[in-house]
Design a protein around this motif. Structure first.
Motif, PDB file in Angstrom:
ATOM      1  N   UNK A   1      -8.829   7.294  -1.437  1.00 34.55           N
ATOM      2  CA  UNK A   1      -7.522   7.716  -1.340  1.00 34.55           C
ATOM      3  C   UNK A   1      -7.950   9.120  -1.939  1.00 34.55           C
ATOM      4  N   UNK A   2      -9.156   9.770  -2.384  1.00 39.14           N
ATOM      5  CA  UNK A   2      -9.402  10.965  -2.793  1.00 39.14           C
ATOM      6  C   UNK A   2      -9.423  11.708  -1.174  1.00 39.14           C
ATOM      7  N   UNK A   3     -10.223  10.974  -0.165  1.00 33.66           N
ATOM      8  CA  UNK A   3      -9.877  12.098   0.686  1.00 33.66           C
ATOM      9  C   UNK A   3      -9.006  11.689   0.494  1.00 33.66           C
ATOM     10  N   UNK A   4      -7.825  10.803   0.654  1.00 30.66           N
ATOM     11  CA  UNK A   4      -6.864  11.015   1.469  1.00 30.66           C
ATOM     12  C   UNK A   4      -5.992  12.090   0.983  1.00 30.66           C
ATOM     13  N   UNK A   5      -6.088  12.525   0.131  1.00 26.24           N
ATOM     14  CA  UNK A   5      -5.324  13.827  -0.094  1.00 26.24           C
ATOM     15  C   UNK A   5      -6.236  14.619  -0.012  1.00 26.24           C
ATOM     16  N   UNK A   6      -7.431  15.304  -0.008  1.00 23.15           N
ATOM     17  CA  UNK A   6      -8.362  16.629   0.515  1.00 23.15           C
ATOM     18  C   UNK A   6      -7.872  16.955   1.767  1.00 23.15           C
ATOM     19  N   UNK A   7      -7.687  15.820   2.605  1.00 24.03           N
ATOM     20  CA  UNK A   7      -7.969  15.779   4.143  1.00 24.03           C
ATOM     21  C   UNK A   7      -6.212  15.518   4.735  1.00 24.03           C
ATOM     22  N   UNK A   8      -5.145  15.669   3.680  1.00 19.85           N
ATOM     23  CA  UNK A   8      -3.819  15.414   3.514  1.00 19.85           C
ATOM     24  C   UNK A   8      -3.417  14.230   5.124  1.00 19.85           C
TER      25      UNK A   8
ATOM     26  N   UNK B   1      -0.502   5.859  -8.518  1.00 21.91           N
ATOM     27  CA  UNK B   1      -0.924   6.997  -9.287  1.00 21.91           C
ATOM     28  C   UNK B   1      -1.399   8.141  -8.545  1.00 21.91           C
ATOM     29  N   UNK B   2      -1.698   7.973  -7.248  1.00 25.88           N
ATOM     30  CA  UNK B   2      -2.657   9.404  -5.681  1.00 25.88           C
ATOM     31  C   UNK B   2      -1.073   9.719  -4.970  1.00 25.88           C
ATOM     32  N   UNK B   3      -0.210   8.830  -5.047  1.00 27.38           N
ATOM     33  CA  UNK B   3       1.269   8.934  -4.592  1.00 27.38           C
ATOM     34  C   UNK B   3       2.253   9.088  -5.765  1.00 27.38           C
ATOM     35  N   UNK B   4       2.674   9.420  -6.292  1.00 33.20           N
ATOM     36  CA  UNK B   4       2.745  10.290  -7.882  1.00 33.20           C
ATOM     37  C   UNK B   4       2.430  11.371  -7.639  1.00 33.20           C
TER      38      UNK B   4
ATOM     39  N   UNK C   1       1.653  12.894  -3.642  1.00 34.19           N
ATOM     40  CA  UNK C   1       2.922  12.502  -2.255  1.00 34.19           C
ATOM     41  C   UNK C   1       2.259  12.100  -0.911  1.00 34.19           C
ATOM     42  N   UNK C   2       1.398  10.732  -1.509  1.00 33.66           N
ATOM     43  CA  UNK C   2       0.476  10.399  -0.031  1.00 33.66           C
ATOM     44  C   UNK C   2       1.876   9.311  -0.294  1.00 33.66           C
ATOM     45  N   UNK C   3       1.883   9.229   1.202  1.00 40.18           N
ATOM     46  CA  UNK C   3       3.090   7.632   1.472  1.00 40.18           C
ATOM     47  C   UNK C   3       1.916   6.613   1.209  1.00 40.18           C
ATOM     48  N   UNK C   4       2.390   5.641   0.519  1.00 39.43           N
ATOM     49  CA  UNK C   4       1.250   3.809   0.269  1.00 39.43           C
ATOM     50  C   UNK C   4       2.149   3.015   0.819  1.00 39.43           C
ATOM     51  N   UNK C   5       1.483   1.854   1.890  1.00 37.23           N
ATOM     52  CA  UNK C   5       1.967   1.006   1.624  1.00 37.23           C
ATOM     53  C   UNK C   5       0.983  -0.623   0.534  1.00 37.23           C
ATOM     54  N   UNK C   6       1.857  -0.543  -0.027  1.00 33.89           N
ATOM     55  CA  UNK C   6       0.383  -1.886  -0.536  1.00 33.89           C
ATOM     56  C   UNK C   6       1.214  -3.198   0.438  1.00 33.89           C
ATOM     57  N   UNK C   7       0.757  -4.560   1.155  1.00 29.86           N
ATOM     58  CA  UNK C   7       1.194  -5.144   1.594  1.00 29.86           C
ATOM     59  C   UNK C   7       0.204  -6.255   1.065  1.00 29.86           C
ATOM     60  N   UNK C   8       1.075  -7.081   0.043  1.00 29.23           N
ATOM     61  CA  UNK C   8       0.526  -8.460  -0.749  1.00 29.23           C
ATOM     62  C   UNK C   8      -0.192  -9.492   0.532  1.00 29.23           C
TER      63      UNK C   8
ATOM     64  N   UNK D   1       7.008   4.332   3.905  1.00 28.41           N
ATOM     65  CA  UNK D   1       8.178   4.340   3.280  1.00 28.41           C
ATOM     66  C   UNK D   1       7.079   5.097   2.267  1.00 28.41           C
ATOM     67  N   UNK D   2       7.285   6.064   1.398  1.00 28.96           N
ATOM     68  CA  UNK D   2       6.951   7.226   0.250  1.00 28.96           C
ATOM     69  C   UNK D   2       6.302   6.332  -0.780  1.00 28.96           C
ATOM     70  N   UNK D   3       6.467   5.384  -1.151  1.00 27.32           N
ATOM     71  CA  UNK D   3       5.921   3.925  -1.536  1.00 27.32           C
ATOM     72  C   UNK D   3       6.076   2.680  -1.966  1.00 27.32           C
ATOM     73  N   UNK D   4       6.103   1.813  -1.549  1.00 29.62           N
ATOM     74  CA  UNK D   4       7.342   0.215  -1.241  1.00 29.62           C
ATOM     75  C   UNK D   4       4.974  -0.743  -1.757  1.00 29.62           C
ATOM     76  N   UNK D   5       5.680  -1.764  -1.718  1.00 26.22           N
ATOM     77  CA  UNK D   5       5.142  -2.473  -1.834  1.00 26.22           C
ATOM     78  C   UNK D   5       5.532  -3.905  -1.762  1.00 26.22           C
ATOM     79  N   UNK D   6       5.295  -4.909  -0.309  1.00 29.57           N
ATOM     80  CA  UNK D   6       5.773  -5.932   0.091  1.00 29.57           C
ATOM     81  C   UNK D   6       4.730  -7.593   0.346  1.00 29.57           C
ATOM     82  N   UNK D   7       5.344  -8.270   0.092  1.00 32.29           N
ATOM     83  CA  UNK D   7       4.959  -9.701   0.798  1.00 32.29           C
ATOM     84  C   UNK D   7       4.712  -9.610   2.009  1.00 32.29           C
ATOM     85  N   UNK D   8       3.660 -10.236   2.543  1.00 32.66           N
ATOM     86  CA  UNK D   8       3.440 -10.834   3.148  1.00 32.66           C
ATOM     87  C   UNK D   8       2.871 -12.032   3.839  1.00 32.66           C
ATOM     88  N   UNK D   9       3.987 -13.259   3.806  1.00 30.90           N
ATOM     89  CA  UNK D   9       3.647 -14.416   3.855  1.00 30.90           C
ATOM     90  C   UNK D   9       4.730 -15.259   4.567  1.00 30.90           C
ATOM     91  N   UNK D  10       4.368 -16.394   4.848  1.00 27.53           N
ATOM     92  CA  UNK D  10       5.314 -16.915   6.126  1.00 27.53           C
ATOM     93  C   UNK D  10       6.800 -17.794   5.261  1.00 27.53           C
TER      94      UNK D  10
END
Length: 318
Positions: free
Chosen positions: A110-117, A164-167, A170-177, A235-244
């Motif tokens: 995340x820190x490198x994502x911030x630094x390297x945009x 936190x890094x998104x907030x 402004x990093x666009x983050x998607x969490x896939x569960x 998306x700017x920040x979202x969490x999604x379930x990926x299941x059947x």
């Protein structure tokens, strides 16, 4: 250019194959640790390694100077972070290791994502964050504040750090569960692969509890479809379930493997294990609506495909 961490692993290698098929240029980071056979991981990326758009960087996500050198070397625009110390039961034995690899490794990226945009960060999460939830199916809006293993706790903590890094930046983050992913190249200690191997060899399979525990088993092709959709949407920040969004109990799973192998299982019944949850069950309505996620492979077909793959690769897997 897309960075895939843990790219020689089960999910990562399938994702890299798909990205290369679509003409993308991919950097793969993997440290080939001994959690399971490094040779199996190398075989996972053997085909990708022949592609000039594939770049392998061997190293540890906890090694910040190594990661920094990778970001200096390549113009990375997207990150799909799948590298992690996996497994519920091993995390109870080695919680400090899980916190270091999963926690520090994610913060480093995340820190490198911030630094390297970096424009997009996809985090490979886990259904384990729901803990022993009684409300089903599991929804992304459910509270996830009672994890019951160190592994689950690290995965939930990383989701919070991603937000936190998104907030802040402004990093666009998607969490896939991910919900119990299986298919060709699955890790050898995971239930479907382990049971198939042991039944095939005529050895006992260990079943914990009374066989009634249920999992939302998700075939690898469906997971990759979800990851690719998340890349496109960003998306700017979202969490999604990926299941059947379907559950299968443990004893039914064994029967499906028996049926496809044409062999009967020898079962050794054992007590419930600390950290194991009785049920996972994904509500995928949000992913359907916002990602166009649409799983296609039911467990019956998925087990058939897995056993077919296992038979073709049995000599190098056992």
């Amino acid at each position: 250019m897309i960075l895939v961490t843990g790219g020689a692993g089960f999910i990562g290698s399938h994702l890299i194959d798909r990205l290369l098929d679509e003409g993308q240029e991919v950097v793969c980071i993997d440290n080939f640790n001994d959690y399971y056979s490094p040779e199996l991981k190398r075989s996972n990326i053997a085909q990708a390694s022949k592609n000039p758009r594939f770049h392998l960087e061997e190293g540890d996500i906890c090694d910040f100077p190594f990661l920094e050198a990778v970001f200096e070397r390549y113009p990375i625009e997207e990150i799909v972070h799948l590298a992690a110390r996996a497994g519920v039961r091993p995390s109870i034995a080695e919680p400090r290791l899980y916190e270091e690899v999963n926690g520090l490794g994610t913060v480093n990226l995340l820190e490198l994502a911030r630094r390297y945009k970096v424009s997009s960060f996809i985090y490979g999460g886990s259904s384990s964050v729901y803990g022993a939830a009684s409300r089903v199916p599991f929804s992304e809006d459910d509270p996830c504040d009672r994890p019951i293993s160190p592994y689950a706790a690290t995965k939930r903590a990383n989701e919070l750090m991603c937000y936190t890094y998104h907030h802040l930046y402004g990093i666009k983050v998607t969490v896939l569960r991910f919900f119990t992913v299986y298919g060709p190249r699955q890790r050898p200690e995971m239930a479907i692969h382990k049971f198939t191997r042991l039944i095939d060899q005529g050895e006992e399979i260990p079943l914990f509890g009374d066989g009634s525990s249920k999992r939302d088993y998700t075939y690898i092709d469906d997971i990759i479809q979800g990851v690719m959709a998340a890349r496109q949407k960003a998306y700017p920040f979202e969490i999604f379930n990926l299941g059947e969004s379907r559950t299968t109990d443990l004893i039914t799973l064994v029967r499906l493997i028996e049926e496809n192998l044409g062999k009967k299982a020898k079962i050794r019944w054992l007590p419930d294990q600390p950290g194991d949850v009785p049920l996972t069950y994904a509500d995928i309505s949000k992913a359907r609506r916002m990602l166009g996620y649409n799983p296609q492979v039911p467990i019956e077909e998925g087990i058939r495909r897995f056993v077919e793959w296992y038979r073709k690769n049995r000599d190098r897997l056992t």
